[in-house]
Design a protein around this motif. Structure first.
Motif, PDB file in Angstrom:
ATOM      1  N   HIS A 222       9.364   9.331  -0.945  1.00  0.00           N
ATOM      2  CA  HIS A 222       9.354  10.499  -0.062  1.00  0.00           C
ATOM      3  C   HIS A 222       9.534   9.985   1.357  1.00  0.00           C
ATOM      4  N   ARG A 223      10.333  10.672   2.115  1.00  0.00           N
ATOM      5  CA  ARG A 223      10.677  10.190   3.451  1.00  0.00           C
ATOM      6  C   ARG A 223       9.465  10.040   4.361  1.00  0.00           C
ATOM      7  N   ARG A 224       8.383  10.772   4.065  1.00  0.00           N
ATOM      8  CA  ARG A 224       7.201  10.681   4.911  1.00  0.00           C
ATOM      9  C   ARG A 224       6.243   9.568   4.490  1.00  0.00           C
ATOM     10  N   LEU A 225       6.572   8.854   3.428  1.00  0.00           N
ATOM     11  CA  LEU A 225       5.702   7.781   2.962  1.00  0.00           C
ATOM     12  C   LEU A 225       6.078   6.426   3.542  1.00  0.00           C
ATOM     13  N   GLY A 226       7.062   6.420   4.426  1.00  0.00           N
ATOM     14  CA  GLY A 226       7.450   5.151   5.034  1.00  0.00           C
ATOM     15  C   GLY A 226       6.310   4.504   5.796  1.00  0.00           C
ATOM     16  N   GLY A 227       5.429   5.316   6.361  1.00  0.00           N
ATOM     17  CA  GLY A 227       4.291   4.769   7.091  1.00  0.00           C
ATOM     18  C   GLY A 227       3.354   3.971   6.217  1.00  0.00           C
ATOM     19  N   VAL A 228       3.267   4.335   4.925  1.00  0.00           N
ATOM     20  CA  VAL A 228       2.423   3.576   4.007  1.00  0.00           C
ATOM     21  C   VAL A 228       2.934   2.143   3.882  1.00  0.00           C
ATOM     22  N   VAL A 231       2.272   0.220   7.222  1.00  0.00           N
ATOM     23  CA  VAL A 231       0.883  -0.235   7.355  1.00  0.00           C
ATOM     24  C   VAL A 231       0.626  -1.440   6.466  1.00  0.00           C
ATOM     25  N   ALA A 232       1.158  -1.406   5.247  1.00  0.00           N
ATOM     26  CA  ALA A 232       0.971  -2.531   4.330  1.00  0.00           C
ATOM     27  C   ALA A 232       1.591  -3.806   4.895  1.00  0.00           C
ATOM     28  N   ALA A 233       2.804  -3.701   5.443  1.00  0.00           N
ATOM     29  CA  ALA A 233       3.473  -4.881   5.992  1.00  0.00           C
ATOM     30  C   ALA A 233       2.750  -5.419   7.219  1.00  0.00           C
ATOM     31  N   ILE A 234       2.286  -4.518   8.094  1.00  0.00           N
ATOM     32  CA  ILE A 234       1.559  -4.953   9.295  1.00  0.00           C
ATOM     33  C   ILE A 234       0.235  -5.594   8.910  1.00  0.00           C
ATOM     34  N   ALA A 235      -0.475  -4.992   7.942  1.00  0.00           N
ATOM     35  CA  ALA A 235      -1.739  -5.572   7.481  1.00  0.00           C
ATOM     36  C   ALA A 235      -1.511  -6.954   6.874  1.00  0.00           C
ATOM     37  N   ALA A 236      -0.414  -7.104   6.114  1.00  0.00           N
ATOM     38  CA  ALA A 236      -0.102  -8.395   5.510  1.00  0.00           C
ATOM     39  C   ALA A 236       0.147  -9.456   6.572  1.00  0.00           C
ATOM     40  N   PHE A 237       0.873  -9.079   7.634  1.00  0.00           N
ATOM     41  CA  PHE A 237       1.152 -10.060   8.684  1.00  0.00           C
ATOM     42  C   PHE A 237      -0.099 -10.376   9.492  1.00  0.00           C
ATOM     43  N   PHE A 382      -7.144  -7.381  -4.701  1.00  0.00           N
ATOM     44  CA  PHE A 382      -6.735  -8.308  -3.645  1.00  0.00           C
ATOM     45  C   PHE A 382      -6.119  -9.577  -4.210  1.00  0.00           C
ATOM     46  N   SER A 383      -6.572 -10.008  -5.373  1.00  0.00           N
ATOM     47  CA  SER A 383      -6.062 -11.248  -5.934  1.00  0.00           C
ATOM     48  C   SER A 383      -4.590 -11.141  -6.320  1.00  0.00           C
ATOM     49  N   LEU A 384      -4.162  -9.961  -6.756  1.00  0.00           N
ATOM     50  CA  LEU A 384      -2.765  -9.768  -7.144  1.00  0.00           C
ATOM     51  C   LEU A 384      -1.860  -9.410  -5.965  1.00  0.00           C
ATOM     52  N   SER A 385      -2.403  -9.459  -4.746  1.00  0.00           N
ATOM     53  CA  SER A 385      -1.617  -9.151  -3.529  1.00  0.00           C
ATOM     54  C   SER A 385      -1.029  -7.745  -3.561  1.00  0.00           C
ATOM     55  N   LEU A 386      -1.788  -6.807  -4.118  1.00  0.00           N
ATOM     56  CA  LEU A 386      -1.320  -5.423  -4.180  1.00  0.00           C
ATOM     57  C   LEU A 386      -1.413  -4.773  -2.808  1.00  0.00           C
ATOM     58  N   CYS A 387      -0.477  -3.878  -2.535  1.00  0.00           N
ATOM     59  CA  CYS A 387      -0.446  -3.097  -1.286  1.00  0.00           C
ATOM     60  C   CYS A 387      -0.321  -3.955  -0.034  1.00  0.00           C
ATOM     61  N   THR A 388       0.304  -5.108  -0.173  1.00  0.00           N
ATOM     62  CA  THR A 388       0.626  -5.911   1.009  1.00  0.00           C
ATOM     63  C   THR A 388       2.129  -5.931   1.276  1.00  0.00           C
ATOM     64  N   GLY A 389       2.907  -5.408   0.347  1.00  0.00           N
ATOM     65  CA  GLY A 389       4.359  -5.414   0.492  1.00  0.00           C
ATOM     66  C   GLY A 389       5.018  -6.675  -0.005  1.00  0.00           C
ATOM     67  N   ALA A 390       4.220  -7.711  -0.322  1.00  0.00           N
ATOM     68  CA  ALA A 390       4.800  -8.983  -0.755  1.00  0.00           C
ATOM     69  C   ALA A 390       5.478  -8.856  -2.111  1.00  0.00           C
ATOM     70  N   ASN A 542     -11.035  -4.017   4.428  1.00  0.00           N
ATOM     71  CA  ASN A 542     -11.776  -2.831   4.038  1.00  0.00           C
ATOM     72  C   ASN A 542     -11.206  -1.531   4.586  1.00  0.00           C
ATOM     73  N   PHE A 543     -10.418  -1.622   5.661  1.00  0.00           N
ATOM     74  CA  PHE A 543      -9.861  -0.403   6.243  1.00  0.00           C
ATOM     75  C   PHE A 543      -8.330  -0.414   6.243  1.00  0.00           C
ATOM     76  N   GLY A 544      -7.731  -1.587   6.514  1.00  0.00           N
ATOM     77  CA  GLY A 544      -6.273  -1.647   6.558  1.00  0.00           C
ATOM     78  C   GLY A 544      -5.614  -1.517   5.203  1.00  0.00           C
ATOM     79  N   LEU A 545      -6.200  -2.161   4.169  1.00  0.00           N
ATOM     80  CA  LEU A 545      -5.598  -2.147   2.845  1.00  0.00           C
ATOM     81  C   LEU A 545      -6.229  -1.126   1.918  1.00  0.00           C
TER      82      LEU A 545
END
Length: 547
Positions: A222-228, A231-237, A382-390, A542-545
């Motif tokens: 969905h075009r409005r989910l780009g922010g998700v 956020v994942a990429a910024i949190a990962a970096f 967290f161990s599987l690197s979920l929601c980090t974009g990697a 706890n808040f970013g991911l």
């Protein structure tokens, strides 16, 4: 082939892609005109004007295919936006079946097809030399195809390296110990199959389908989910900016392991020396000058941090094809050294006592404790690197038709197996340290950085061949961490590269992000870096991911 009843038309070829179902008859001539403008990246993050064109032209192509009864030939939804791969598949169907008869298609806006379609024109031109330009679309030039992994093994090892990190070594064993021993595996395995594997499969699937990083992949939903995805990429970096500092600590300890005498060594007969490991850890990380309270950059850590980011740059600047070769060392070597540490640990006195504390006790009463279930789920998450974009970024370099379910199971199972075996190495060594010092095992069960930089080095200093095993251990820690570091960096690089914002080549883009990561990491290389790292880690995780 054969002709349909009452239909005049050309007979479709049957020797085509096995995934495509072809009709028995096709119209002989259908005049059509719908110029499609190919862009370097069919990213939803393209400029607004281009984005509108992609939507409209993608919809028109879809409309044409369905109108001609060919919609079932292309496995794409009837949506407004079509990705570059989907348009390529649609055009392949059109070209193979000679549906579009107008050469104005290629001349209107200079359409340049992706490289996989270039052979189609040559094939049809050779097969039917008598045809006129109206029968075969003339296409010139070639759009640079998306880079792909050199092998399936390279992708799997890179993904395992992203999943397996320091948390597998310093956190998982103590979660098992603190939550009822073997009973912890009940919620852990349930979380693995209910949460971990499905989410990992979803990230692999959407990455392969869209051929985009986290932002483009979520915008495809969905075009409005780009922010998700953003956020994942910024949190990962953000994570990798302080994660790299921990790797810098391991490099400092690796160098100190070559000293004739360890700075953290102690005398088992003298209780006053038992704090040598903790004292050295604090002295290494939190040096101050005469002016108390002045924030200083710790030079040794600062230099090691620079070396870490150089290593990250060298691992990914050439692209995933080169990264797929690097991971044979960065992931293969730690597997071998972990087995060496386990075997050596089981040969030491008191090792079985430590292993018994790890998995020998099964307190099923702990299953009634709610936090135990949340801890198990968080560890899988967290161990599987979920929601980090990697994982999305890595999967986007796979072929869209590659089966990802088997890859998902292999990677998730490897991550859990590595965690379990790491626990054997850790507690076998802790049991030996407790035997040597005469201190109960409970006194050495603090996880986190304290395990790697205080407890384990002290145990290694008392072993036969202490220098060899110390060098082996800290080099393994560095390799485990650098895999995760370059995976998190790749997540951000892929997002920016796919968006088309960067026009100066991949090498310059990777160098830019590595430089930014080094500068951000300098904050954690100061004398207050340890406390700053703890605070940032808490809020990001706890808040970013999670949020």
């Amino acid at each position: 082939g054969r002709r349909g009843k009452g239909t005049k038309g050309l007979v479709a070829e049957k020797t085509v892609h096995p995934l495509v179902r072809w009709p028995t008859t096709l119209p002989k001539r259908t005049e059509c005109f719908f110029p499609i403008r190919a862009t370097p990246s069919m990213s939803p993050l393209a400029p607004r004007r281009e984005r509108k064109m992609i939507r409209g032209e993608g919809a028109l192509l879809n409309f044409f295919l369905h109108k001609e009864g060919l919609g079932h030939l292309v496995p794409v939804p009837r949506a407004e936006i079509m990705t570059q791969y989907q348009i390529s598949r649609a055009l392949e169907v059109v070209i193979r079946t000679n549906i579009i008869q107008s050469n104005t298609f290629s001349q209107a806006r200079g359409f340049t097809p992706p490289a996989p379609l270039q052979h189609l024109h040559r094939h049809h031109a050779a097969a039917a030399p008598h045809t006129t330009p109206h029968h075969v679309i003339t296409m010139t030039g070639a759009e640079e195809p998306r880079e792909a992994w050199g092998s399936r093994a390279g992708f799997i090892l890179a993904s395992i390296g992203s999943a397996v990190g320091l948390g597998n070594f310093w956190k998982f064993p103590f979660l098992v110990y603190g939550w009822g021993g073997g009973a912890f595996f009940v919620p852990y395995l349930l979380a693995l199959f209910v949460v971990g594997i499905p989410l990992l499969a979803a990230e692999f699937g959407i990455g392969q389908l869209t051929q985009q990083g986290a932002v483009g992949a979520f915008q495809f939903i969905h075009r409005r989910l780009g922010g998700v995805g953003a956020v994942a990429a910024i949190a990962a970096f953000t994570i990798v900016s302080y994660y790299s500092v921990i790797l810098a600590w391991s490099l400092v300890y690796l160098v100190e392991s070559c000293y004739s005498e360890f700075p953290w060594t102690f005398n088992p007969a003298d209780n006053s020396t038992f704090t040598s490991g903790e004292d050295h850890f604090k002295a290494t990380l939190m040096r101050r000058d005469e002016l108390d309270g002045t924030v200083l950059i710790v030079s040794r850590i600062y230099g090691a941090l620079f070396a870490v980011w150089v290593a990250v740059f060298l691992c990914i600047f050439k692209g995933v094809k080169a990264t797929g070769k690097v991971v044979y060392v960065t992931m293969g070597f730690p597997v071998i050294t972990l087995l060496v540490l386990v075997i050596n640990g089981f040969t030491l006195d008191g090792s079985l006592d430590g292993v018994n504390e790890y998995i020998g006790k099964w307190d099923f009463a702990m299953l009634n404790n709610g936090p135990m279930w949340s801890e198990a789920t968080a560890q899988i998450f967290f161990s599987l690197s979920l929601c980090t974009g990697a994982m999305v970024a890595f999967a986007s370099y796979n072929k869209p038709t590659r089966h990802f379910c088997s890859n998902t199971i292999i990677i998730a199972a490897s991550n859990s197996a590595f965690s379990f075996v790491s626990g054997l190495a850790v507690f076998a060594t802790i049991g030996y340290l407790a035997k040597v010092t005469g201190v109960p095992i409970d006194e050495f069960t603090a996880g986190g950085p304290s395990l790697i930089f205080i407890v384990y080095p002290m145990a290694l200093s008392q072993m036969p061949g202490a220098h060899f095993f110390s060098i082996l251990f800290f080099f393994t820690i560095f390799l485990l961490g650098v895999d995760s570091a370059f995976a998190l960096t790749e997540a951000m690089v892929t997002v920016v590269n796919d968006a088309g914002w960067w026009r100066h080549g991949r090498e310059a883009l990777v160098l830019t992000f590595c430089s930014i990561g080094f500068l951000l990491g300098s904050l954690f290389a100061s004398d207050i870096g340890y406390w700053l790292l703890d605070v940032v880690d808490y809020y990001v995780n706890n808040f970013g991911l999670v949020s």
